[in-house]
Design an enzyme around this catalytic site. Structure first.
Site, PDB file in Angstrom:
ATOM      1  N   LYS A  97       4.230   1.677  16.007  1.00 38.19           N
ATOM      2  CA  LYS A  97       3.159   2.583  16.438  1.00 38.19           C
ATOM      3  C   LYS A  97       3.317   3.060  17.882  1.00 38.19           C
ATOM      4  O   LYS A  97       2.472   2.800  18.751  1.00 38.19           O
ATOM      5  CB  LYS A  97       1.800   1.915  16.224  1.00 38.19           C
ATOM      6  CG  LYS A  97       1.601   1.509  14.765  1.00 38.19           C
ATOM      7  CD  LYS A  97       0.211   1.159  14.398  1.00 38.19           C
ATOM      8  CE  LYS A  97       0.063   0.967  12.906  1.00 38.19           C
ATOM      9  NZ  LYS A  97       0.610  -0.243  12.351  1.00 38.19           N
ATOM     10  N   ASP A 114       1.811   6.509   1.770  1.00 37.42           N
ATOM     11  CA  ASP A 114       1.115   5.243   1.977  1.00 37.42           C
ATOM     12  C   ASP A 114      -0.374   5.464   1.763  1.00 37.42           C
ATOM     13  O   ASP A 114      -0.898   6.559   1.973  1.00 37.42           O
ATOM     14  CB  ASP A 114       1.418   4.630   3.347  1.00 37.42           C
ATOM     15  CG  ASP A 114       0.566   5.214   4.445  1.00 37.42           C
ATOM     16  OD1 ASP A 114       0.347   6.433   4.405  1.00 37.42           O
ATOM     17  OD2 ASP A 114       0.138   4.462   5.330  1.00 37.42           O
ATOM     18  N   ASP A 154       0.820  -1.216   0.000  1.00 47.34           N
ATOM     19  CA  ASP A 154       0.000   0.000   0.000  1.00 47.34           C
ATOM     20  C   ASP A 154       0.851   1.263   0.000  1.00 47.34           C
ATOM     21  O   ASP A 154       0.493   2.265   0.595  1.00 47.34           O
ATOM     22  CB  ASP A 154      -0.970  -0.011   1.197  1.00 47.34           C
ATOM     23  CG  ASP A 154      -0.260  -0.155   2.542  1.00 47.34           C
ATOM     24  OD1 ASP A 154       0.959  -0.402   2.549  1.00 47.34           O
ATOM     25  OD2 ASP A 154      -0.927  -0.007   3.574  1.00 47.34           O
TER      26      ASP A 154
HETATM   27  N1  GDD Z   1      -0.738 -11.469   3.447  1.00 47.23           N
HETATM   28  C1  GDD Z   1      -1.033 -10.625   4.428  1.00 47.23           C
HETATM   29  N2  GDD Z   1      -1.588 -11.140   5.572  1.00 47.23           N
HETATM   30  N3  GDD Z   1      -0.789  -9.315   4.280  1.00 47.23           N
HETATM   31  C2  GDD Z   1      -1.101  -8.491   5.301  1.00 47.23           C
HETATM   32  C3  GDD Z   1      -1.693  -8.933   6.489  1.00 47.23           C
HETATM   33  C4  GDD Z   1      -1.954 -10.344   6.630  1.00 47.23           C
HETATM   34  O1  GDD Z   1      -2.477 -10.838   7.619  1.00 47.23           O
HETATM   35  N4  GDD Z   1      -1.891  -7.872   7.313  1.00 47.23           N
HETATM   36  C5  GDD Z   1      -1.441  -6.794   6.642  1.00 47.23           C
HETATM   37  N5  GDD Z   1      -0.968  -7.153   5.427  1.00 47.23           N
HETATM   38  C6  GDD Z   1      -0.339  -6.304   4.425  1.00 47.23           C
HETATM   39  C7  GDD Z   1      -1.137  -5.055   4.087  1.00 47.23           C
HETATM   40  O2  GDD Z   1      -1.950  -5.268   2.951  1.00 47.23           O
HETATM   41  C8  GDD Z   1      -0.042  -4.037   3.795  1.00 47.23           C
HETATM   42  O3  GDD Z   1       0.405  -4.115   2.464  1.00 47.23           O
HETATM   43  C9  GDD Z   1       1.114  -4.489   4.692  1.00 47.23           C
HETATM   44  O4  GDD Z   1       0.871  -5.861   5.003  1.00 47.23           O
HETATM   45  C10 GDD Z   1       1.229  -3.674   6.003  1.00 47.23           C
HETATM   46  O5  GDD Z   1       0.005  -3.783   6.715  1.00 47.23           O
HETATM   47  P1  GDD Z   1      -0.856  -2.515   7.117  1.00 47.23           P
HETATM   48  O6  GDD Z   1      -2.065  -3.010   7.821  1.00 47.23           O
HETATM   49  O7  GDD Z   1      -1.038  -1.612   5.942  1.00 47.23           O
HETATM   50  O8  GDD Z   1       0.101  -1.873   8.185  1.00 47.23           O
HETATM   51  P2  GDD Z   1       0.275  -0.350   8.609  1.00 47.23           P
HETATM   52  O9  GDD Z   1       0.089   0.559   7.458  1.00 47.23           O
HETATM   53  O10 GDD Z   1      -0.570  -0.098   9.805  1.00 47.23           O
HETATM   54  O11 GDD Z   1       1.825  -0.314   9.067  1.00 47.23           O
HETATM   55  C11 GDD Z   1       2.842  -0.861   8.246  1.00 47.23           C
HETATM   56  O12 GDD Z   1       3.234   0.044   7.232  1.00 47.23           O
HETATM   57  C12 GDD Z   1       3.857   1.282   7.700  1.00 47.23           C
HETATM   58  C13 GDD Z   1       4.222   2.080   6.478  1.00 47.23           C
HETATM   59  O13 GDD Z   1       3.096   2.396   5.755  1.00 47.23           O
HETATM   60  C14 GDD Z   1       4.040  -1.224   9.150  1.00 47.23           C
HETATM   61  O14 GDD Z   1       4.949  -1.965   8.358  1.00 47.23           O
HETATM   62  C15 GDD Z   1       4.713   0.039   9.711  1.00 47.23           C
HETATM   63  O15 GDD Z   1       5.861  -0.311  10.447  1.00 47.23           O
HETATM   64  C16 GDD Z   1       5.095   0.971   8.564  1.00 47.23           C
HETATM   65  O16 GDD Z   1       5.673   2.176   9.076  1.00 47.23           O
HETATM   66 MG    MG Z   2      -0.498   0.365   5.556  1.00 48.46          MG
END
Ligand code: GDD
Ligand code: MG
Length: 342
Positions: A155, A215, A104
């Protein structure tokens, strides 16, 4: 070399658009988000493992019809395993050093340069880093001048954040990282695995880069990315095929088979495929889902219209979500996995 793309999760912060589609298929300038990412992969990546769960059929269907120039493996988790669990689940396809990428994110990171930085440091894990003002929705690092990361907090409360540098969502990993993740469990890479790699190996590095990073976690950032990329490409709008536009498009993207009536003004808006917009309609900062209808004289600002919705003539609305259908049964009531509850 393999790249795992984390493309599961429900995208709950992007409701109602994600009620009906996988987050990674959301269109950015009429191209699924995940294709922007695949197009940015270095040539040495010959195999891409898509870690999917929710709406994986849509992803399978998309890739069965579109060749993206790399071998694609769809790795379906059955139930979401989190960012770490999904990576572990792809282990059988990994042959050596590999990449893991959040799906994303739209950014200017040069992955070739990051891989070289990783090799030069003999690193166990290297993550991309980006500075932000408000770190609370991200993973935050404490990093030394030479790039070595000495702590990682997912976070954190603002007062606990070690810096303003966040995990920008791209990792280059040695296979030893996989040994830290338990099989078949819901595991967060960020919360459970990264802190242990830092502690045990002392070879965890951060790679900063220039340019842009965005993002697509929320509707507001989805709209912002659209505007930003139109500006970057010096375009006033992006238009799919079979469209009839009688009104005016400003900093907007419209999909295929879109009709826009006369005297309508579409500003900083994303319109998906098969949408009919009547005459004298004003849309500003809206997302209009597939097969929807916005009838004559509507004035909508900061509105998200889900797929298959109809907005009656002369409706004036501001700052809301339109979704009149039942919530899909397979969709969670609250966020799970890595995201925070908002
Ligand atoms: N296959 C799979 N299974 N993918 C997953 C799952 C799961 O259970 N959960 C989340 N994802 C994928 C999401 O689609 C996304 O591409 C990525 O893993 C990160 O998950 P998000 O739910 O978008 O996390 P976030 O945005 O709260 O935080 C993450 O991204 C930040 C940067 O945008 C973390 O990696 C943070 O540390 C980072 O700063
Ligand atoms: Mg995300």
């Amino acid at each position: 070399m393999e790249a795992i793309i984390l493309a599961g999760g429900f995208g709950t912060r992007l409701r109602p658009l994600t009620y009906t589609r996988a987050k990674s298929l959301l269109p950015i300038l009429n191209k699924p988000m995940i294709i922007h990412l695949i197009d940015s992969l270095p040539s040495e990546i010959d195999k891409v493992i898509l870690a999917v769960n929710y709406r994986k059929d849509q992803i399978e269907e998309y890739f069965s019809k579109h060749d993206c120039g790399k071998e694609i493996i769809i790795n379906d988790e059955k139930t979401p395993l989190g960012t770490g669990g999904a990576t572990k689940y792809a282990e059988k396809h990994i042959t050596g050093r590999f990449l893991v990428l959040n799906s994303d994110i739209i950014c200017s990171l040069n992955l070739d340069k990051m891989i070289n930085f990783h090799k030069k440091n003999n690193s166990a894990a290297t993550i991309s880093l980006w500075p932000v003002k408000n770190v609370s929705e991200f993973g935050v690092v404490d990093v030394q001048k030479d790039g070595k990361i000495i702590s990682f907090v997912e976070k954190p409360k603002p007062e606990d954040a070690p810096s303003n540098l966040i995990n920008a969502g791209a990792y280059c990993l040695e296979p030893l990282v996989l040994d830290y993740i338990k099989k078949g469990r819901l595991v967060s890479m960020e919360k459970e695995i990264f802190p242990r790699i830092i502690n045990d190996t002392d070879r965890f590095y951060g790679f900063k880069f220039q340019g842009y990073w965005m993002d697509i976690g929320r509707i507001s950032s989805f709209l912002e990315v659209n505007r930003f990329l139109l500006d970057l490409k010096k375009l006033d709008f992006c238009k799919g095929v079979n469209c009839i536009v009688n009104g005016v498009l400003k900093k907007s993207t419209i999909g295929d088979n879109v009709f826009i009536g006369s005297n309508s003004d579409i500003k900083e808006t994303i319109v998906f495929n098969n949408v009919k917009i009547g005459y004298n309609v004003i849309l500003s900062n809206c997302v209009i889902g597939e097969n929807s209808e916005i009838n004559n004289g509507c004035k909508l600002e900061y509105i998200v219209v889900g797929d298959n919705e109809k907005i009656k003539e002369k409706t004036t609305l501001e700052n809301t979500i339109i979704w009149t259908q039942p919530k899909p049964k397979d969709y969670p009531d609250k966020q799970i996995g890595n995201a925070v509850i908002n």
